[in-house]
Every structure is written in C-alpha cells, then in structure tokens.
Design a protein around this motif. Structure first.
Motif, PDB file in Angstrom:
ATOM      1  N   SER A 158      15.165   9.682   8.336  1.00 37.43           N
ATOM      2  CA  SER A 158      14.156   8.627   8.263  1.00 37.43           C
ATOM      3  C   SER A 158      14.764   7.268   7.930  1.00 37.43           C
ATOM      4  N   GLU A 159      15.823   7.245   7.111  1.00 39.64           N
ATOM      5  CA  GLU A 159      16.414   5.977   6.696  1.00 39.64           C
ATOM      6  C   GLU A 159      17.456   5.453   7.677  1.00 39.64           C
ATOM      7  N   ARG A 160      18.141   6.367   8.350  1.00 38.84           N
ATOM      8  CA  ARG A 160      19.266   5.955   9.199  1.00 38.84           C
ATOM      9  C   ARG A 160      18.915   5.905  10.677  1.00 38.84           C
ATOM     10  N   TYR A 161      18.222   6.938  11.160  1.00 41.05           N
ATOM     11  CA  TYR A 161      18.045   7.061  12.604  1.00 41.05           C
ATOM     12  C   TYR A 161      16.733   6.490  13.137  1.00 41.05           C
ATOM     13  N   LEU A 162      15.661   6.657  12.413  1.00 40.13           N
ATOM     14  CA  LEU A 162      14.399   6.100  12.899  1.00 40.13           C
ATOM     15  C   LEU A 162      14.483   4.587  13.144  1.00 40.13           C
ATOM     16  N   PRO A 163      15.056   3.812  12.219  1.00 38.99           N
ATOM     17  CA  PRO A 163      15.122   2.355  12.472  1.00 38.99           C
ATOM     18  C   PRO A 163      15.943   1.976  13.692  1.00 38.99           C
ATOM     19  N   LEU A 164      16.969   2.754  14.022  1.00 38.89           N
ATOM     20  CA  LEU A 164      17.791   2.369  15.176  1.00 38.89           C
ATOM     21  C   LEU A 164      17.224   2.899  16.489  1.00 38.89           C
ATOM     22  N   VAL A 201      14.556   3.723  26.499  1.00 39.16           N
ATOM     23  CA  VAL A 201      14.646   5.140  26.152  1.00 39.16           C
ATOM     24  C   VAL A 201      13.260   5.657  25.773  1.00 39.16           C
ATOM     25  N   GLN A 202      12.932   6.838  26.269  1.00 39.57           N
ATOM     26  CA  GLN A 202      11.680   7.490  25.889  1.00 39.57           C
ATOM     27  C   GLN A 202      12.002   8.803  25.186  1.00 39.57           C
ATOM     28  N   ILE A 203      11.526   8.955  23.953  1.00 39.60           N
ATOM     29  CA  ILE A 203      11.645  10.230  23.254  1.00 39.60           C
ATOM     30  C   ILE A 203      10.516  11.119  23.757  1.00 39.60           C
ATOM     31  N   VAL A 204      10.880  12.165  24.473  1.00 46.12           N
ATOM     32  CA  VAL A 204       9.894  12.988  25.173  1.00 46.12           C
ATOM     33  C   VAL A 204       9.419  14.159  24.322  1.00 46.12           C
ATOM     34  N   THR A 205      10.347  14.779  23.599  1.00 43.78           N
ATOM     35  CA  THR A 205       9.987  15.976  22.839  1.00 43.78           C
ATOM     36  C   THR A 205      10.867  16.093  21.606  1.00 43.78           C
ATOM     37  N   VAL A 206      10.342  16.773  20.588  1.00 47.14           N
ATOM     38  CA  VAL A 206      11.005  16.863  19.288  1.00 47.14           C
ATOM     39  C   VAL A 206      10.964  18.310  18.807  1.00 47.14           C
ATOM     40  N   ALA A 251      24.605 -10.194  12.055  1.00 47.00           N
ATOM     41  CA  ALA A 251      23.705 -10.228  13.211  1.00 47.00           C
ATOM     42  C   ALA A 251      24.144  -9.266  14.314  1.00 47.00           C
ATOM     43  N   GLU A 252      25.363  -8.734  14.190  1.00 45.01           N
ATOM     44  CA  GLU A 252      25.864  -7.810  15.212  1.00 45.01           C
ATOM     45  C   GLU A 252      25.143  -6.468  15.122  1.00 45.01           C
ATOM     46  N   GLN A 253      25.141  -5.753  16.220  1.00 42.31           N
ATOM     47  CA  GLN A 253      24.516  -4.430  16.252  1.00 42.31           C
ATOM     48  C   GLN A 253      25.241  -3.487  15.300  1.00 42.31           C
ATOM     49  N   ALA A 254      24.493  -2.742  14.487  1.00 43.25           N
ATOM     50  CA  ALA A 254      25.085  -1.818  13.528  1.00 43.25           C
ATOM     51  C   ALA A 254      25.877  -0.732  14.247  1.00 43.25           C
ATOM     52  N   LEU A 286      25.111   1.048  17.858  1.00 43.91           N
ATOM     53  CA  LEU A 286      25.968   0.770  19.004  1.00 43.91           C
ATOM     54  C   LEU A 286      26.450   2.062  19.653  1.00 43.91           C
ATOM     55  N   GLN A 287      26.778   3.049  18.835  1.00 43.47           N
ATOM     56  CA  GLN A 287      27.253   4.307  19.401  1.00 43.47           C
ATOM     57  C   GLN A 287      26.141   5.052  20.144  1.00 43.47           C
ATOM     58  N   VAL A 288      24.933   5.038  19.593  1.00 45.30           N
ATOM     59  CA  VAL A 288      23.793   5.647  20.305  1.00 45.30           C
ATOM     60  C   VAL A 288      23.533   4.907  21.610  1.00 45.30           C
ATOM     61  N   ASP A 289      23.652   3.584  21.567  1.00 45.46           N
ATOM     62  CA  ASP A 289      23.469   2.778  22.779  1.00 45.46           C
ATOM     63  C   ASP A 289      24.511   3.146  23.833  1.00 45.46           C
ATOM     64  N   HIS A 290      25.765   3.321  23.418  1.00 45.34           N
ATOM     65  CA  HIS A 290      26.822   3.725  24.361  1.00 45.34           C
ATOM     66  C   HIS A 290      26.525   5.104  24.947  1.00 45.34           C
ATOM     67  N   PHE A 291      26.006   6.007  24.107  1.00 44.14           N
ATOM     68  CA  PHE A 291      25.644   7.334  24.600  1.00 44.14           C
ATOM     69  C   PHE A 291      24.569   7.222  25.685  1.00 44.14           C
ATOM     70  N   CYS A 292      23.560   6.402  25.430  1.00 42.94           N
ATOM     71  CA  CYS A 292      22.485   6.233  26.410  1.00 42.94           C
ATOM     72  C   CYS A 292      23.006   5.612  27.707  1.00 42.94           C
ATOM     73  N   ARG A 293      23.917   4.654  27.571  1.00 42.61           N
ATOM     74  CA  ARG A 293      24.504   4.039  28.767  1.00 42.61           C
ATOM     75  C   ARG A 293      25.295   5.078  29.570  1.00 42.61           C
ATOM     76  N   HIS A 294      26.008   5.962  28.858  1.00 40.23           N
ATOM     77  CA  HIS A 294      26.762   7.019  29.545  1.00 40.23           C
ATOM     78  C   HIS A 294      25.812   7.973  30.267  1.00 40.23           C
ATOM     79  N   VAL A 295      24.725   8.345  29.593  1.00 38.59           N
ATOM     80  CA  VAL A 295      23.743   9.250  30.200  1.00 38.59           C
ATOM     81  C   VAL A 295      23.175   8.647  31.482  1.00 38.59           C
ATOM     82  N   SER A 296      23.008   7.342  31.487  1.00 43.31           N
ATOM     83  CA  SER A 296      22.442   6.677  32.668  1.00 43.31           C
ATOM     84  C   SER A 296      23.492   6.391  33.742  1.00 43.31           C
TER      85      SER A 296
END
Length: 304
Positions: free
Chosen positions: A15-21, A29-34, A255-258, A262-272
């Motif tokens: 809740s503190e680390r991942y939800l905000p990012l 990105v669409q979170i489809v299922t949990v 102001a830079e991306q945390a 950034l790593q999650v963003d890179h993962f999403c870019r790789h997936v796409s």
C-alpha cells in the motif's frame, strides 16, 4: 493499452510503495485482475483499479488477455507463480520482498534458462536518479571511474536483516555505476576490493574501499567516485554533488521519477515491445552470491 494482473497485495509495503506508483500509469496500463490468498486484501486493491478478482494465481496467469504480471508481495505458494508464469511465457515483474522470500531460486534460474521468459527482479539502487545522473556525468564531463569509496554505518551493519538488504542493494547499484561485475579482495581480511569488467582484467579494475562510519560522526556521502577529470559524491537516492576542476554543483533530483516507478515503467515498455535491458533472475542471483561473499569478508574485518 497494456493489460496487467497483480499477484500478492498484502502488507504495508504494497500500500505504501506500490499503489502510489501504479496510479500514474493508468493512462497506458490497465490492471485487469488481482489475486491474493486473503480475499479481503485482493478485494481492496481490485476495487481501487475496478479490476476483477481471481480465485487462483494459476487462473490469472492462464488468461490470454493478460499481457504481463506484477508479483508484489509474497504468497503462500512461494515460487510456484513465478515458475507458472515462465512456463506460460508470461512476462513478470517480481518485487524485492518477493525475491527475498523465495527458497528455490536455483530451480527458477534453470527454468528461466530453458524458457527464455521475461522475469524482472526489482533492483532499486541501480535506478536511483543519483546513480543514473552519475553515469551521465561520467559519459559527458568526468570520464571513466578511477576509484570509489563506500561508507557503511556501523549501526546499520550490526543489524543483520538491514545489513543484508542494504549491502545487496548498494552493491548492485555500485556495479551498475562502475559497469563492472567481477569482484576480488585486494588484501586478506581487508576492506579494499577490485571491481573488474572481466575476470583477471587487472587493467580495467577499479579499487573500491569500504569504510565503517560511526553514527556520532556520520559521513557526508554514501559513495564518492573519483573519475578521470573530477569527483562525484552520492548522498542519497536523489541527491549528489560533483566537481570538475573549479566547477562544482549540487543536484537535487526530487522531481525525477522514483527508482521503483522507473523500473516498473521499463517493464511495461518491454511488455509492449520495447528493447530495454532488464534486471533478470540471473542478474539477481549473481548479486545475491556476491553480496553474501562481501558480507562475509566485511564481518571478518569488522570483528578484527
């Protein structure tokens, strides 16, 4: 739009680390299922993203409309979701909390080598804004690395859990900063090491000295890197200072991306379909082994 599934939603870390990012990624990105073994945890997160609940991690992985997976907190099934994702060739991002909880990592590496699946292991320090800025300064102004000093707090070092986590994280960041991945001890029972690009590559080695700083007299920096034409001090994840002859500057990179975002963003870019280097299981296992070896050397020096 990239469609992702989340496995593991328990704990304050989620809740503190991942939800905000994750929220800023809504546009692409669409979170489809949990899925989480505890239904109330999964329901809470699913409601935030207006996502479906999955009754098992296997059903979530088997869905053909899911492009990738985020495994963000440990679940009862241990390594099984990671193995199942690889067998289905479903890209997965695995948090550090999950990675530390796994016990059959060598088995996962064998499966990873067999399948060639995409598995990203979170590695925060190498994505620090200060580390990335230091890499940029080497390339544009200061030249190749010549020597590095690394400060470790004695107070932190005496806490085994914190020490293991901190040394592993910082070691990975330093290896990325120096672009060197082989480590040898400079002298028996000492705290000086050589970081090299290749084994026995003495010509390309960078000496790294580790210093223990007392809480009463803390160091002004975590890492000091001496380059061909100047010096870089890394004070924190988003703060560094550097000097080039008479020119000196402090960079506050708030102001830079945390790093994790950034790593999650890179993962999403790789997936796409993007061709982006990723920190995989083999990289993470190498870092585990090197960190364990380094800790053993430092513990002996600390006792002496």
């Amino acid at each position: 739009m990239i469609r992702l599934g989340i496995i593991g939603t328990a704990g304050s870390c989620f809740s503190e680390r991942y939800l905000p990012l994750l929220k800023p990624l809504f546009r692409k990105v669409q979170i489809v299922t949990v899925y989480d073994p505890v239904l109330v945890h999964a329901s809470r997160v699913a409601s935030i993203f207006e996502a479906e609940l999955s009754c098992s991690f296997q059903r979530l992985i088997d869905r053909s409309d899911i492009h990738g997976l985020l495994m963000l907190s440990p679940v009862w099934s241990g390594e099984m979701p990671v193995a199942a994702a690889m067998q289905k060739n479903k890209p997965m991002y695995c948090s550090q909390e999950v990675w530390r909880s796994l016990t059959q990592k060598q088995t996962l590496e064998t499966l990873y080598q067999e399948t060639g699946a995409t598995v990203v292991i979170e590695s925060e320090c190498r994505y620090w804004p200060s580390i990335l800025r230091a890499r940029e300064l080497q390339a544009t102004k200061l030249g190749h690395p010549c020597e590095l000093n690394w400060h470790i707090s004695t107070e932190a070092f005496c806490n085994p859990e914190f020490r293991n986590k901190k040394i592993s994280m910082m070691l990975d960041g330093i290896c990325f900063l120096l672009q060197r991945s082989h480590i040898t001890l400079a002298e028996p029972h000492g705290t000086k090491f050589y970081f090299m690009k290749h084994r026995n590559d003495a010509g390309g080695s960078v000496p790294v000295s580790i210093h223990f700083s007392h809480p009463d007299t803390p160091s002004d920096f975590l890492i000091r890197l001496q380059c061909e034409r100047g010096t870089i001090d890394i004070h924190s994840s988003n703060h560094l200072s550097w000097q080039l002859e008479a020119e000196s500057e402090r960079n506050l990179l708030e102001a830079e991306q945390a790093a994790t975002a950034l790593q999650v963003d890179h993962f999403c870019r790789h997936v796409s379909g993007g061709l982006i280097p990723l920190h995989n299981i083999t990289n993470a296992l190498w870092n585990d082994r090197q960190a364990k070896w380094l800790q053993a050397q430092l513990e002996e020096s600390f006792r002496n």
